[in-house]
Write an enzyme that holds these catalytic residues in place. Structure first.
Site, short mmCIF file in Angstrom:
data_model
loop_
_atom_site.label_atom_id
_atom_site.label_comp_id
_atom_site.label_asym_id
_atom_site.label_seq_id
_atom_site.Cartn_x
_atom_site.Cartn_y
_atom_site.Cartn_z
N GLU A 128 -2.75 29.68 34.26
CA GLU A 128 -2.74 30.27 35.60
C GLU A 128 -1.75 31.43 35.61
O GLU A 128 -0.63 31.28 35.14
CB GLU A 128 -2.33 29.25 36.66
CG GLU A 128 -2.47 29.83 38.05
CD GLU A 128 -2.18 28.82 39.17
OE1 GLU A 128 -1.86 27.66 38.88
OE2 GLU A 128 -2.27 29.23 40.32
N GLY A 270 8.05 26.10 37.37
CA GLY A 270 8.42 24.68 37.42
C GLY A 270 7.47 23.80 36.63
O GLY A 270 7.88 23.05 35.75
N GLU A 273 -0.44 22.39 37.01
CA GLU A 273 -1.31 21.26 37.33
C GLU A 273 -2.59 21.19 36.49
O GLU A 273 -3.59 20.65 36.97
CB GLU A 273 -1.68 21.34 38.81
CG GLU A 273 -2.65 22.49 39.19
CD GLU A 273 -1.97 23.77 39.66
OE1 GLU A 273 -0.80 23.98 39.31
OE2 GLU A 273 -2.62 24.56 40.37
N ASN A 274 -2.59 21.67 35.24
CA ASN A 274 -3.82 21.63 34.42
C ASN A 274 -4.50 20.27 34.56
O ASN A 274 -3.84 19.23 34.50
CB ASN A 274 -3.46 21.83 32.95
CG ASN A 274 -2.49 22.96 32.76
OD1 ASN A 274 -2.79 24.09 33.10
ND2 ASN A 274 -1.30 22.64 32.28
N GLU A 307 2.30 18.57 41.58
CA GLU A 307 1.30 18.82 40.53
C GLU A 307 0.22 17.75 40.57
O GLU A 307 -0.96 18.03 40.39
CB GLU A 307 1.95 18.87 39.14
CG GLU A 307 3.10 19.86 39.00
CD GLU A 307 2.80 21.26 39.53
OE1 GLU A 307 1.64 21.67 39.51
OE2 GLU A 307 3.76 21.93 39.98
N HIS A 310 -2.24 18.35 43.34
CA HIS A 310 -3.18 19.44 43.03
C HIS A 310 -4.49 18.89 42.44
O HIS A 310 -5.50 19.58 42.47
CB HIS A 310 -2.57 20.38 41.98
CG HIS A 310 -1.86 21.57 42.55
ND1 HIS A 310 -2.36 22.34 43.57
CD2 HIS A 310 -0.67 22.15 42.22
CE1 HIS A 310 -1.52 23.34 43.84
NE2 HIS A 310 -0.48 23.25 43.03
N GLU A 329 -2.00 26.25 47.19
CA GLU A 329 -0.54 26.13 47.14
C GLU A 329 0.07 25.75 48.49
O GLU A 329 0.92 24.88 48.56
CB GLU A 329 0.08 27.42 46.58
CG GLU A 329 -0.29 27.72 45.13
CD GLU A 329 0.03 26.58 44.16
OE1 GLU A 329 0.74 25.62 44.54
OE2 GLU A 329 -0.46 26.63 43.02
N1 B3K Z 1 0.12 26.51 40.04
C1 B3K Z 1 1.35 26.66 39.29
C2 B3K Z 1 1.93 28.03 39.35
C3 B3K Z 1 1.36 28.97 38.36
C4 B3K Z 1 2.13 30.26 38.32
C5 B3K Z 1 1.45 31.28 37.49
N2 B3K Z 1 2.23 32.47 37.28
C6 B3K Z 1 2.38 25.68 39.71
C7 B3K Z 1 2.20 25.10 41.05
O1 B3K Z 1 2.28 25.74 42.06
O2 B3K Z 1 1.95 23.93 41.13
ZN ZN Z 2 1.25 24.35 43.23
#
Ligand code: B3K
Ligand code: ZN
Length: 876
Positions: A128, A270, A273-274, A307, A310, A329
């Site tokens: 991401e 941080g 969430e793959n 995460e 998500h 988000e």
């Molecule tokens: N979705 C990721 C953030 C990705 C940032 C990319 N530069 C973490 C989060 O918000 O859960």
């Molecule tokens: Zn997030």
């Protein structure tokens, strides 16, 4: 070789067009060689238009294309072209076909920490927002959803653990080379490429399991570097709490057979969430009470939750395009905020979040990088992972809940998750689902949803002015509210928004009255309230209770009213906020060199009451009431922002109140002492209050408090250790050096914790601080490739106002040079750092000139698209 793309053109929401192909299934074969990684990607492709052929655009960055075939036939050179940012197939078939590309990449030279890269000895990914294009040629946009099957082949010794998304199908030695092995992973849920992940390395596994509400047994695996195993229990327990919370509050269960989490030292943010394979910055996994503060433990729990949540808000329902980022988000922040509130203290969490919003998001909204929750254009999407998209986005959802009430709101949420499961959706879809779900009871909404949607498109923090008229004989209160949002870059005109105002009138006997919801949706609106208890004095108003909207307000409340609210409003936020208003007046006066002596005397009296035995007896609430407002909020109230003066003001006030209240503070310290050793989450309030009291007493010269602060650094609680360091840091005293040295000696072998020492060193106000910061960057344990370390040192410097904001501009110049250096390797981290200059136009003339110079040094450098975008906005 397709190399790093040239400066990207502006991407606009209005240009959105669906991708002309579906790619329902992807087979990836990732072969990890000694130096290079070879990726064979086979896509099942379904053209949307079965009649006319449409060119197929694929993105690719830093990839070498080895071969390309359609239906296993090599594609002739003239049938495709390699462009700056990828590859275009001119006339692909109009019927379903198989597209196979083979490409090679070098993860060792990838310092951007995007795509596939090396961290320690392991291979890891971050896709991401647009990292998948660094792994293979692909449209790399969130509205293309595919089922992935991934085969990973690598050396068995160097990479004993091979992970990807979904469920593990098999791990076997390679038939003709037993020194290598092969793992196959399958993810049955269609997902966008940004949720792809792959990890290969020598990792240790901590295994647990979780039985879902419907009885499915899920394997939970946490993978860390050897030696880190003892610090994983908190993250694992947090994961189980998250799984259970999402079931009980949202009725949402986990959907795969296993859930993997990997801790990585080199990570831009941080966590990520793959699907089925969350990757975390190791500082958000490795923690126990001895090595992490209470605040960090709570943060880890909330990020693990974030995460995990998500999986539904982001993965099962994803974003149609990156303009919809807040869809996942904002919603997921809202969900993690509620999770923390449910597990700990709802009012204190609300105060924490309000303070955070005011000091980060309001600052963003008032500066050159202000943008709406749903932006309409960007150059580098990575610059939009902001507190506006995340935290303000969460506030919009919270306002919907306040307007609709919790039950109707949850009806809406249930409809959203049901209606859009498996889709790439928009924020409009979200609001529509909430509104339709909530209205299923047939009652009116109570607000205009179209007008509410303006919140998504309008940047800036609205300011509400409240005035009141009181008819004491009849008990009639007339409230007039007016809203105004100042222009922001590119948005000169603002429209009235739907603002929920929760308020109450305190009764003459001091008891709180009924709480009301006022929906402010006009620019100016009057409300007449009848039937209040008659009294000569107007009732004291408790406004924006529970911080009911992300706005600022001015109600011209008298000092008497503010002290009355501070002493005992039943709404924790409004009570704390009244105190904040008083603290702000005191600090601004001190910063201006003209202490507000009469007000200080009244505050002293109020604090005596609070600290007395009959006063506030919850130590966490007390500590919160004693906490000063944040630097950013105060700066915003100064005619000319003067960070060093504000820092000095805080020191003076700590010293003043610390010496005036010494015996009461000492009595409180003694009273909480027996609770300090309780295990988190118990004992948090006791430790928090101890920290505040140490800092006040130490500032007042109290030797015992200074010695306790030093001793804490070698104690069993990181919370107390850090409180001790924080108490001593502003003071030029020998105990400060002893404490810093003790921390250094104790933690130098634990990089995750040692970053804190870098931050502490860099933020300690000393005359030679800038030289010391420069020396830290050469320190043998400083890792320039780890954003955590970079942020510790450079962020520490920013937290050192006298040094960073030195009038000769030395701090700004130094920072500009460092940003240029970081930008060469890691644009995402550099462009975030560049935002430290965003408030420069509010400074005094001398500092403005100094920042302007620093910005032109930056601007003259060869910058990435990311950093260029931020610098240009600040110069505009
Ligand atoms: N979705 C990721 C953030 C990705 C940032 C990319 N530069 C973490 C989060 O918000 O859960
Ligand atoms: Zn997030």
């Amino acid at each position: 070789m397709v190399s790093a793309a040239a400066p990207q053109p502006t991407v606009r929401l209005s240009d959105y067009r669906p991708y002309p192909f579906r790619i329902p299934a992807i087979d990836l074969n990732v072969v990890v060689g000694d130096a290079l990684v070879t990726v064979t990607a086979a896509f099942q492709v379904e053209p949307m238009d079965a009649v006319a052929s449409t060119a197929m655009e694929l993105r690719g960055v830093d990839l070498e294309l080895v071969s390309i075939t359609i239906d296993d036939q090599p594609l002739p050179q003239e049938a495709y072209s390699l462009t700056g940012g990828g590859l275009v197939i001119r006339n692909p078939p109009t019927q379903p076909f198989k597209l196979t590309t083979v490409s090679r990449l070098n993860p060792k030279t990838n310092t951007s920490l995007e795509g596939l890269y090396v961290s320690g000895g392991m291979l890891t990914t971050q896709c991401e927002a647009e990292g998948f294009r660094r792994i293979t040629f692909h449209p790399d946009r969130p509205d293309v959803l595919s089922r992935f099957r991934v085969r990973i082949e690598a050396d068995r010794q160097r990479y004993p653990v091979l992970l990807s998304n979904g469920n593990a199908i098999s791990v076997e030695p390679l038939a003709d080379d037993p020194s290598r092995h092969v793992a196959v992973w399958e993810d049955p849920f269609p997902k966008p490429s940004y949720l792809f992940a792959l990890v290969a390395g020598d990792l240790r596994e901590i295994r647990d399991h979780y039985v879902t509400a419907s009885g499915r047994d899920i394997t939970l695996r946490l993978h860390v570097e050897a030696g880190d195993e003892p610090y994983t229990a908190h993250a694992m327990a947090s994961l189980k709490r998250s799984m259970s919370w999402d079931e009980s509050v949202y009725g949402l269960e986990y959907d795969l057979d296993e859930f993997n989490t990997v801790a990585v030292r080199h990570f831009n943010m941080g966590a990520m969430e793959n699907k089925g394979l969350n990757i975390f910055n190791s500082k958000l996994v490795l923690a126990d009470a001895e090595s992490a503060t209470d605040g960090e433990l709570e943060r880890i729990e909330s990020v693990v939750g974030h995460e995990y949540f998500h999986n539904w808000s982001g993965n099962r329902i994803t974003c149609r395009d990156w303009f919809q980022l807040s869809l996942k988000e904002g919603l997921t922040v809202f969900r993690d905020q509620c999770f923390t509130a449910d597990l700990h203290s709802e009012p204190l969490k609300r105060i924490e979040d309000a303070a955070m919003l005011r000091n980060t998001q309001f600052r963003e909204d008032a500066g050159p990088t202000a943008h709406p929750v749903k932006p309409d254009a960007y150059q580098a999407i990575d610059n939009f992972y902001t507190t506006t998209i995340y935290e303000k986005g969460a506030e919009l959802i919270r306002m919907l809940r306040t307007l609709l009430g919790p039950e109707r709101f949850m009806q809406g949420m249930r409809l959203y998750f049901k209606r859009h499961d498996g889709e790439a959706a928009t924020t409009e879809d979200f609001v529509t689902a909430i509104v339709e779900g909530a209205s299923s009871d047939g009652q009116s909404l109570g607000f205009d949803p179209d007008q509410f949607r303006r919140w998504y498109h309008q940047a800036g923090t609205p300011r509400v002015t409240v005035s009141s008229q009181w008819n004491g004989e009849d008990g009639r209160l007339t409230l007039t509210l007016e809203q105004i949002t100042a222009p922001t870059p590119g948005q000169p005109e603002k429209l009235p928004l739907v603002i929920p105002v929760l308020w109450a009138a305190i009764r003459p006997d001091g008891r709180p009255g009924k709480e009301h919801l006022l929906v402010l949706d006009q620019q100016r609106q009057t409300l007449v309230v009848e039937g209040l208890p008659p009294a000569v004095q107007p009732p004291v108003l408790s406004l924006f209770r529970n911080f009911s909207a992300p706005v600022t307000w001015d109600a011209a409340q008298s000092t008497d009213d503010l002290f009355a609210l501070f002493a005992g409003d039943d709404d924790a936020f409004a009570r704390w906020d009244a105190g904040q208003q008083l603290w702000k007046q005191l600090m601004l006066a001190r910063a201006a060199g003209t202490p507000a002596l009469a007000l200080e005397a009244r505050m002293l009296e109020a604090l005596r009451q609070l600290l007395s035995q009959q006063g506030e007896n919850d130590p966490a609430v007390l500590a919160t009431l004693l906490a000063f407002p944040g630097q950013a909020e105060l700066e915003a109230l100064q005619t000319e922002a003067d960070p060093p003066a504000l820092e000095r003001a805080a020191c003076e006030l700590r010293e003043h109140f610390g010496s005036q209240l010494a015996s009461l503070l000492q009595a409180r310290l003694d009273a909480v002492a027996s609770g300090l050793e309780q295990v988190w989450p118990a004992g948090q309030g006791e430790r928090q209050l101890t920290g505040v009291i140490w800092s006040w007493l130490a500032a007042a010269g109290d030797t015992t408090a200074r010695l306790s602060s030093v001793a804490a650094v070698n104690g069993a609680s990181m919370t107390l250790a850090r409180s001790g360091l924080r108490a001593l840091q502003p003071l030029d005293c020998p105990e400060r050096d002893q404490a810093l040295k003790a921390f250094h000696d104790r933690w130098q072998e634990r990089p995750v914790i040692f970053d804190t020492w870098f931050a502490l060193e860099a933020s300690t106000p000393r005359t030679d601080a800038l030289e010391r910061v420069a020396a830290l960057l050469e320190h043998p344990k400083y890792d320039p490739m780890a954003p955590n370390s970079v942020r510790a040192v450079l962020g520490g410097l920013v937290g050192n106002p006298r040094v960073f904001h030195a009038l000769d501009g030395s701090g700004y110049r130094f920072m500009a040079e460092q940003i240029i250096a970081v930008d060469q390797r890691n644009p995402i981290t550099a462009s975030r750092l560049a935002k430290v200059f965003s408030r420069w136009r509010t400074y005094g003339i001398e500092r403005q000139a100094a920042v302007k110079q620093a910005l032109s040094v930056l601007s003259d450098a060869d910058l990435s698209t990311n950093t260029r975008e931020v610098v240009s906005l600040m110069q505009a």
